[in-house]
Design a protein around this motif. Structure first.
Motif, short mmCIF file in Angstrom:
data_model
loop_
_atom_site.label_atom_id
_atom_site.label_comp_id
_atom_site.label_asym_id
_atom_site.label_seq_id
_atom_site.Cartn_x
_atom_site.Cartn_y
_atom_site.Cartn_z
N PHE A 14 5.02 3.17 42.74
CA PHE A 14 5.28 4.11 41.66
C PHE A 14 6.63 4.78 41.86
CE2 PHE A 14 4.09 7.11 44.83
CZ PHE A 14 4.65 8.33 44.46
N THR A 15 7.04 5.49 40.83
CA THR A 15 8.20 6.37 40.93
C THR A 15 7.87 7.63 40.17
OG1 THR A 15 10.60 6.51 40.76
CG2 THR A 15 9.45 5.49 38.90
N THR A 16 8.80 8.54 40.13
CA THR A 16 8.58 9.78 39.38
C THR A 16 9.52 9.81 38.18
OG1 THR A 16 10.06 10.87 40.95
CG2 THR A 16 7.70 11.20 41.26
N VAL A 17 9.07 10.48 37.14
CA VAL A 17 9.87 10.66 35.94
C VAL A 17 9.87 12.14 35.58
CG1 VAL A 17 9.47 8.35 35.00
CG2 VAL A 17 7.91 10.20 34.40
N HIS A 18 10.91 12.56 34.92
CA HIS A 18 11.03 13.94 34.46
C HIS A 18 10.92 13.90 32.95
CE1 HIS A 18 12.33 14.94 38.54
NE2 HIS A 18 12.95 13.77 38.48
N VAL A 19 10.05 14.74 32.41
CA VAL A 19 9.74 14.68 30.98
C VAL A 19 9.81 16.07 30.35
CG1 VAL A 19 8.23 12.67 31.31
CG2 VAL A 19 7.23 14.97 31.26
N LYS A 69 5.67 1.67 38.69
CA LYS A 69 6.94 0.98 38.46
C LYS A 69 6.77 -0.17 37.48
CE LYS A 69 9.16 1.98 42.90
NZ LYS A 69 9.65 1.42 44.17
N ALA A 70 5.57 -0.77 37.47
CA ALA A 70 5.30 -1.92 36.60
C ALA A 70 5.45 -1.57 35.12
CB ALA A 70 3.89 -2.45 36.86
N GLU A 97 14.96 6.64 40.81
CA GLU A 97 14.95 5.31 41.41
C GLU A 97 13.82 5.21 42.45
OE1 GLU A 97 17.94 2.25 43.75
OE2 GLU A 97 18.75 4.08 42.89
N PHE A 98 13.65 6.28 43.22
CA PHE A 98 12.58 6.38 44.20
C PHE A 98 11.81 7.66 43.90
CE2 PHE A 98 16.16 4.22 46.25
CZ PHE A 98 15.55 3.01 46.57
#
Length: 190
Positions: A14-19, A69-70, A97-98
């Motif tokens: 997985f990665t992290t996202v900011h929303v 990530k998928a 990215e990570f």
């Protein structure tokens, strides 16, 4: 390091996202006490190292979620995320990215529920629009044919009026669209 973050450190899928959460413009939390005290001059600036603060009023607050990530998430994608005991729509403003996990955080990073895929929706809307245009053209052709047949039926066969009408309507006929050449046969290359 908090035990609740151990899985996040070990999982590589997985990665992290900011929303930004839709409709969240008015949700700008009150300043923490230590920030107020600093602004009033009652607190040493060194005491604020690492302190986080929300954006100024009127700006959207950014939240961090975990995503597989998928999913191939990119900026501008829409997600469904858990927020305050309900689901909310969120716009991705940054993809790490990570994974960026604060291992000392007192909260648990939540997983996004789903990526919203507009491709199929847009395809349905486009197909419906094309169908509507085709039906309108069919109706125009039907009305034209009905009008031509009405005039033709009212004029006696072999009369000058009928001949003039036939010559005029032939010149008004829409051009026949060119047909695409037939596709070349596929050859198996075995």
């Amino acid at each position: 390091m908090k035990q609740r973050h151990m899985f996040s450190l070990l999982d590589q899928t997985f990665t992290t996202v900011h929303v930004n959460i839709q409709g969240d413009k008015a949700i700008v939390p009150e300043k923490p006490r230590h920030v107020k005290r600093f602004e009033q001059g009652d607190l040493d600036p060194d005491a604020l190292r690492g302190a986080r603060w929300s954006p100024p009023e009127g700006q959207l607050r950014t939240y961090t979620y975990k995503v597989p990530k998928a999913w191939g998430i990119k900026e501008g994608d829409m997600l469904v995320v858990p927020a305050r005991d309900m689901l909310a729509f969120a716009n991705v403003v940054k993809v790490d990215e990570f994974p960026v996990i604060d291992v000392d955080a007192d909260f648990t990073y939540q997983w996004a529920v789903q990526r919203i895929d507009f491709e199929y929706h847009n395809e349905l809307v486009e197909n419906e629009r094309k169908f509507g245009e085709t039906i309108q053209e069919v109706e125009r052709v039907k009305q034209r044919e009905s009008l031509v047949n009405s005039f033709r039926d009212s004029l006696p066969e072999g009369s000058a009026a009928r001949a003039l009408f036939e010559a005029t309507t032939i010149s008004l006929a829409p051009p026949v669209p060119p047909q695409a050449p037939p596709a070349a046969p596929k050859v198996d290359e075995a």
